[in-house]
Motif scaffolding. Sequence first.
Motif, PDB file in Angstrom:
ATOM      1  N   VAL A   1       0.837  -1.196   0.000  1.00 20.73           N
ATOM      2  CA  VAL A   1       0.000   0.000   0.000  1.00 20.73           C
ATOM      3  C   VAL A   1       0.874   1.249   0.000  1.00 20.73           C
ATOM      4  O   VAL A   1       2.077   1.195   0.278  1.00 20.73           O
ATOM      5  CB  VAL A   1      -0.934   0.017   1.228  1.00 20.73           C
ATOM      6  CG1 VAL A   1      -1.943  -1.106   1.161  1.00 20.73           C
ATOM      7  CG2 VAL A   1      -0.120  -0.041   2.529  1.00 20.73           C
ATOM      8  N   SER A   2       0.264   2.386  -0.283  1.00 16.31           N
ATOM      9  CA  SER A   2       0.998   3.646  -0.280  1.00 16.31           C
ATOM     10  C   SER A   2       1.363   4.034   1.152  1.00 16.31           C
ATOM     11  O   SER A   2       0.824   3.495   2.128  1.00 16.31           O
ATOM     12  CB  SER A   2       0.154   4.746  -0.926  1.00 16.31           C
ATOM     13  OG  SER A   2      -0.816   5.223  -0.003  1.00 16.31           O
ATOM     14  N   SER A   3       2.249   4.991   1.265  1.00 14.35           N
ATOM     15  CA  SER A   3       2.663   5.492   2.582  1.00 14.35           C
ATOM     16  C   SER A   3       1.847   6.700   3.023  1.00 14.35           C
ATOM     17  O   SER A   3       2.171   7.338   4.023  1.00 14.35           O
ATOM     18  CB  SER A   3       4.153   5.857   2.555  1.00 14.35           C
ATOM     19  OG  SER A   3       4.394   6.844   1.557  1.00 14.35           O
ATOM     20  N   GLN A   4       0.782   7.011   2.283  1.00 14.76           N
ATOM     21  CA  GLN A   4      -0.053   8.162   2.608  1.00 14.76           C
ATOM     22  C   GLN A   4      -0.607   8.031   4.022  1.00 14.76           C
ATOM     23  O   GLN A   4      -1.201   7.006   4.370  1.00 14.76           O
ATOM     24  CB  GLN A   4      -1.202   8.273   1.600  1.00 14.76           C
ATOM     25  CG  GLN A   4      -2.079   9.485   1.762  1.00 14.76           C
ATOM     26  CD  GLN A   4      -1.404  10.773   1.311  1.00 14.76           C
ATOM     27  OE1 GLN A   4      -0.429  10.726   0.553  1.00 14.76           O
ATOM     28  NE2 GLN A   4      -1.898  11.906   1.746  1.00 14.76           N
ATOM     29  N   ASP A   5      -0.441   9.068   4.833  1.00 15.82           N
ATOM     30  CA  ASP A   5      -0.894   8.980   6.226  1.00 15.82           C
ATOM     31  C   ASP A   5      -1.858  10.093   6.623  1.00 15.82           C
ATOM     32  O   ASP A   5      -2.156  10.282   7.801  1.00 15.82           O
ATOM     33  CB  ASP A   5       0.304   8.943   7.181  1.00 15.82           C
ATOM     34  CG  ASP A   5       1.165  10.203   7.085  1.00 15.82           C
ATOM     35  OD1 ASP A   5       0.824  11.110   6.282  1.00 15.82           O
ATOM     36  OD2 ASP A   5       2.175  10.268   7.808  1.00 15.82           O
ATOM     37  N   ARG A   6      -2.336  10.858   5.641  1.00 17.94           N
ATOM     38  CA  ARG A   6      -3.341  11.883   5.934  1.00 17.94           C
ATOM     39  C   ARG A   6      -4.243  12.048   4.725  1.00 17.94           C
ATOM     40  O   ARG A   6      -3.850  11.740   3.586  1.00 17.94           O
ATOM     41  CB  ARG A   6      -2.687  13.209   6.324  1.00 17.94           C
ATOM     42  CG  ARG A   6      -1.709  13.743   5.298  1.00 17.94           C
ATOM     43  CD  ARG A   6      -1.082  15.036   5.765  1.00 17.94           C
ATOM     44  NE  ARG A   6      -0.210  15.590   4.737  1.00 17.94           N
ATOM     45  CZ  ARG A   6       0.135  16.863   4.669  1.00 17.94           C
ATOM     46  NH1 ARG A   6      -0.323  17.715   5.569  1.00 17.94           N
ATOM     47  NH2 ARG A   6       0.925  17.289   3.706  1.00 17.94           N
ATOM     48  N   LEU A   7      -5.431  12.565   4.970  1.00 19.20           N
ATOM     49  CA  LEU A   7      -6.393  12.724   3.885  1.00 19.20           C
ATOM     50  C   LEU A   7      -5.953  13.792   2.895  1.00 19.20           C
ATOM     51  O   LEU A   7      -6.199  13.663   1.691  1.00 19.20           O
ATOM     52  CB  LEU A   7      -7.774  13.054   4.454  1.00 19.20           C
ATOM     53  CG  LEU A   7      -8.484  11.900   5.163  1.00 19.20           C
ATOM     54  CD1 LEU A   7      -9.760  12.387   5.836  1.00 19.20           C
ATOM     55  CD2 LEU A   7      -8.809  10.795   4.164  1.00 19.20           C
ATOM     56  N   ASP A   8      -5.319  14.855   3.382  1.00 17.99           N
ATOM     57  CA  ASP A   8      -4.868  15.894   2.477  1.00 17.99           C
ATOM     58  C   ASP A   8      -3.834  15.315   1.507  1.00 17.99           C
ATOM     59  O   ASP A   8      -2.818  14.752   1.923  1.00 17.99           O
ATOM     60  CB  ASP A   8      -4.253  17.057   3.258  1.00 17.99           C
ATOM     61  CG  ASP A   8      -4.021  18.269   2.379  1.00 17.99           C
ATOM     62  OD1 ASP A   8      -4.998  18.788   1.807  1.00 17.99           O
ATOM     63  OD2 ASP A   8      -2.850  18.685   2.235  1.00 17.99           O
ATOM     64  N   GLY A   9      -4.120  15.424   0.236  1.00 18.70           N
ATOM     65  CA  GLY A   9      -3.232  14.882  -0.783  1.00 18.70           C
ATOM     66  C   GLY A   9      -3.537  13.453  -1.185  1.00 18.70           C
ATOM     67  O   GLY A   9      -2.858  12.902  -2.064  1.00 18.70           O
ATOM     68  N   ALA A  10      -4.523  12.828  -0.557  1.00 19.40           N
ATOM     69  CA  ALA A  10      -4.829  11.420  -0.842  1.00 19.40           C
ATOM     70  C   ALA A  10      -5.561  11.271  -2.175  1.00 19.40           C
ATOM     71  O   ALA A  10      -6.313  12.145  -2.610  1.00 19.40           O
ATOM     72  CB  ALA A  10      -5.679  10.835   0.273  1.00 19.40           C
TER      73      ALA A  10
END
Length: 272
Positions: A152-161
């Motif tokens: 999975v991606s390393s995205q950890d916040r909704l902003d920019g998801a």
Amino acid sequence: MTQASPSLTALRPVLHDVMQEAAALALPFFRKGEQTTARVWSKAGGSPVTEADVAVDTFLKVRLSQVEPRAAWLSEETSDDPVRLGHDLVWIVDPIDGTRAFLSGHPDWSIAVALLRGGEPVLGAVFAPASGHFYEAVVGQGATLNGTAIAVSSQDRLDGARITGPKPMQDRLLAGAARQGPRPSVTVIERVPSLALRLARVAEGRIDLGLVSKDSRDWDIAAADLILREAGGTVCGLDGGPALYNRSEPRHGELIAAPLSLRDSTLAALEK
């Protein structure tokens, strides 16, 4: 976590070959960008089914019952037999997930197969024949796309998801997040017609967050659920609990599919 056994490891390439054979039955009816050549009719409730769905379902039932004869059966295109409720092993099958896409010539349809053990998916595969993308997982062994490990991606916040799913859920998500702080800026990905494929793309990191409306069935999500878990993500209800399988009514409420790093902020934003 349940550990993979040699028998599951051995089943993986067998399932791969069986699904390739199944795809060969469906592909002659698929015409990219054009209407299918398959005969089409409506099921109870109005959803479409094609002769390709039925051919793939029949083939998989025969072949998978030979591969693991101890397993019961649950499929979108087969009448439900409650005998499955008393079985430790159950095949969960969607012969064509995204039938409307298949009908219209959209490439994002898939064949999805999972093997449950004790109500948990332990072997899963999602194959998108039109693109050649083959996602696989065995519990405890990670997930792959065309033989290469995925995460999975390393995205950890909704902003920019990068998010996808039904617009009402997207609107609720963004409104809920805005109540807690600045409204997040997200990239909306076109909704993937095959739910199994939508979840698999979260598993490979192409999508950060997949939203799932209520009334999905076991056959829509079981295989991709395992693939996503093994890639470092989760499929869970809005209460944070995992999807539960092989119940008398194999139906689910609203779900999210996300990296673990994005799970809590997503659930908080969707909290009613």
